[in-house]
Design a protein around this motif. Structure first.
Motif, mmCIF file in Angstrom:
data_model
loop_
_atom_site.group_PDB
_atom_site.id
_atom_site.type_symbol
_atom_site.label_atom_id
_atom_site.label_comp_id
_atom_site.label_asym_id
_atom_site.label_seq_id
_atom_site.Cartn_x
_atom_site.Cartn_y
_atom_site.Cartn_z
ATOM 1 N N MET A 1 0.830 -1.202 0.000
ATOM 2 C CA MET A 1 0.000 0.000 0.000
ATOM 3 C C MET A 1 0.868 1.257 0.000
ATOM 4 O O MET A 1 0.629 2.200 -0.769
ATOM 5 N N GLY A 2 1.884 1.289 0.865
ATOM 6 C CA GLY A 2 2.759 2.453 0.919
ATOM 7 C C GLY A 2 3.590 2.630 -0.330
ATOM 8 O O GLY A 2 3.760 3.757 -0.830
ATOM 9 N N SER A 3 4.106 1.531 -0.856
ATOM 10 C CA SER A 3 4.930 1.612 -2.073
ATOM 11 C C SER A 3 4.111 2.108 -3.253
ATOM 12 O O SER A 3 4.603 2.889 -4.077
ATOM 13 N N ARG A 4 2.864 1.651 -3.359
ATOM 14 C CA ARG A 4 2.012 2.097 -4.461
ATOM 15 C C ARG A 4 1.808 3.612 -4.396
ATOM 16 O O ARG A 4 1.826 4.291 -5.418
ATOM 17 N N VAL A 5 1.636 4.157 -3.189
ATOM 18 C CA VAL A 5 1.455 5.604 -3.049
ATOM 19 C C VAL A 5 2.728 6.344 -3.440
ATOM 20 O O VAL A 5 2.692 7.286 -4.247
ATOM 21 N N ILE A 6 3.873 5.931 -2.872
ATOM 22 C CA ILE A 6 5.140 6.627 -3.149
ATOM 23 C C ILE A 6 5.492 6.562 -4.637
ATOM 24 O O ILE A 6 5.928 7.550 -5.242
ATOM 25 N N ASN A 7 5.280 5.401 -5.253
ATOM 26 C CA ASN A 7 5.661 5.223 -6.658
ATOM 27 C C ASN A 7 4.758 5.970 -7.629
ATOM 28 O O ASN A 7 5.166 6.250 -8.756
ATOM 29 N N ASN A 8 3.541 6.292 -7.200
ATOM 30 C CA ASN A 8 2.592 6.941 -8.109
ATOM 31 C C ASN A 8 2.330 8.404 -7.794
ATOM 32 O O ASN A 8 1.731 9.104 -8.617
ATOM 33 N N ARG A 9 2.730 8.881 -6.643
ATOM 34 C CA ARG A 9 2.469 10.265 -6.250
ATOM 35 C C ARG A 9 3.798 10.943 -5.928
ATOM 36 O O ARG A 9 4.332 10.843 -4.829
ATOM 37 N N GLY A 10 4.315 11.674 -6.903
ATOM 38 C CA GLY A 10 5.622 12.323 -6.761
ATOM 39 C C GLY A 10 5.660 13.403 -5.713
ATOM 40 O O GLY A 10 6.751 13.804 -5.267
ATOM 41 N N GLU A 11 4.506 13.910 -5.293
ATOM 42 C CA GLU A 11 4.469 14.990 -4.299
ATOM 43 C C GLU A 11 4.604 14.469 -2.869
ATOM 44 O O GLU A 11 4.665 15.260 -1.923
ATOM 45 N N ILE A 12 4.682 13.146 -2.686
ATOM 46 C CA ILE A 12 4.718 12.548 -1.353
ATOM 47 C C ILE A 12 6.031 11.794 -1.165
ATOM 48 O O ILE A 12 6.423 10.985 -2.000
ATOM 49 N N ASP A 13 6.695 12.065 -0.020
ATOM 50 C CA ASP A 13 7.985 11.429 0.273
ATOM 51 C C ASP A 13 7.889 10.363 1.361
ATOM 52 O O ASP A 13 8.792 9.535 1.482
#
Length: 307
Positions: free
Chosen positions: A237-249
């Motif tokens: 879940m976390g990897s999918r967010v980081i890999n798809n949303r460049g504004e989130i670190d």
């Protein structure tokens, strides 16, 4: 001063029963909280302690789970009618049965278009998100020159009714948990994510779009991960967010394991083929972790309640 007994009832409150109906690869959920209250010829149990007219409350609990298997749960109303009729007609001392039911609705999680070539349409028909859904959160910090924005959500309840296992774990003399090769995986997601935006107005994220996309990626990862542990699902879940949303670190999760245990129906001559579950609220496993963009330092507090 003489006393007399007034109105009274007894029963088993808040029986959490989850019924999974498996129509091939498509699963249907009925999730109920059932409370039974019985009244009738109960004077003597109060006056003298005689239990001769008392149906044990444990029996009423067992009846709820057995009826979920024997009669199914077409609707909360119909299920309650079956139960009330049974208690009044099968036990002569019982004159009135009151059945109160709360139903928790679920809706399906949609698969991501990006992964549709890898998963069949049938494979997402076992993933659900609770209706009513989440509370959205954000925290803004400004020091006069730069900003820190941390957003998130809580109380997002999700469930996979299959495609989850748990086995191969460490065992010692206190271990009683049986290995599971097909289990319900459910959790109540609390998450916070940190944006890498600091002060450039021209590069400010679209906050509304970002929130909806983060939630979408979390849900799709939950639905599409064949889970061998809740930790594995959290990481996906976390990897999918980081890999798809460049504004989130950075994104941090706190995932309580909302346990669903198969009810033993064998004492009633019934086979429970992964259909009827007891939804336990405590104690529960609590899985927490932070997922970071490579090269970034964690800044979200470990205790999300302090955010």
């Amino acid at each position: 001063m003489p006393t007399i007994l007034g109105q009274n009832q007894y029963g088993k409150a808040e029986n959490r029963v989850v019924k999974i109906t498996r129509d091939g690869a498509t699963h249907h959920i009925k999730d109920l909280n059932v409370s039974v209250a019985l009244s009738g010829d109960m004077d003597e149990v109060h006056y003298s302690g005689s239990n001769a007219n008392v149906l044990p409350t444990d029996t009423t609990k067992n009846t709820v789970f057995a009826f979920a298997k024997e009669h199914g749960i077409e609707s909360a109303e119909q299920f309650g009618i079956h139960l009330a009729r049974h208690f009044v007609t099968s036990q002569e001392p019982i004159k009135t049965a009151r059945i109160r039911i709360e139903e928790y609705a679920w809706e399906r999680i949609e698969a991501s278009d990006a992964n549709s070539q890898f998963i069949g349409a049938d494979e997402v028909k076992h993933s659900f998100v609770r209706k009513g859904q989440e509370t959205r959160l954000t925290q803004i910090t400004y020091d006069g020159s730069s900003w820190e924005v941390v957003s998130g959500l809580k109380d997002l309840v999700v469930m996979n009714s299959t495609n989850s296992e748990f086995w191969g774990y460490v065992k010692d003399k206190y271990t009683t948990l049986q290995e599971a090769y097909d289990r319900i995986l459910a959790t109540q997601v609390a998450a916070r994510w940190r944006f890498n935006w600091t002060d450039d107005e021209q590069k400010m994220p679209n906050w509304e779009k970002s929130y909806e996309q983060v939630k979408k990626h979390m849900l799709q990862a939950f639905a599409e991960t064949y889970s061998l542990s809740l930790q594995q699902t959290l990481y996906q879940m976390g990897s999918r967010v980081i890999n798809n949303r460049g504004e989130i670190d950075e994104i941090r999760f706190s995932l309580p394991n909302k346990h669903h245990f198969l009810v033993d129906l064998e004492p009633f001559g019934l086979k429970n083929d992964n259909e009827v579950y007891y939804a336990a609220d405590r104690p529960y496993g609590l899985i927490e972790a932070t997922i970071l963009r490579d090269g970034c330092e964690p800044r979200i507090p470990v205790d999300l309640t302090n955010l």
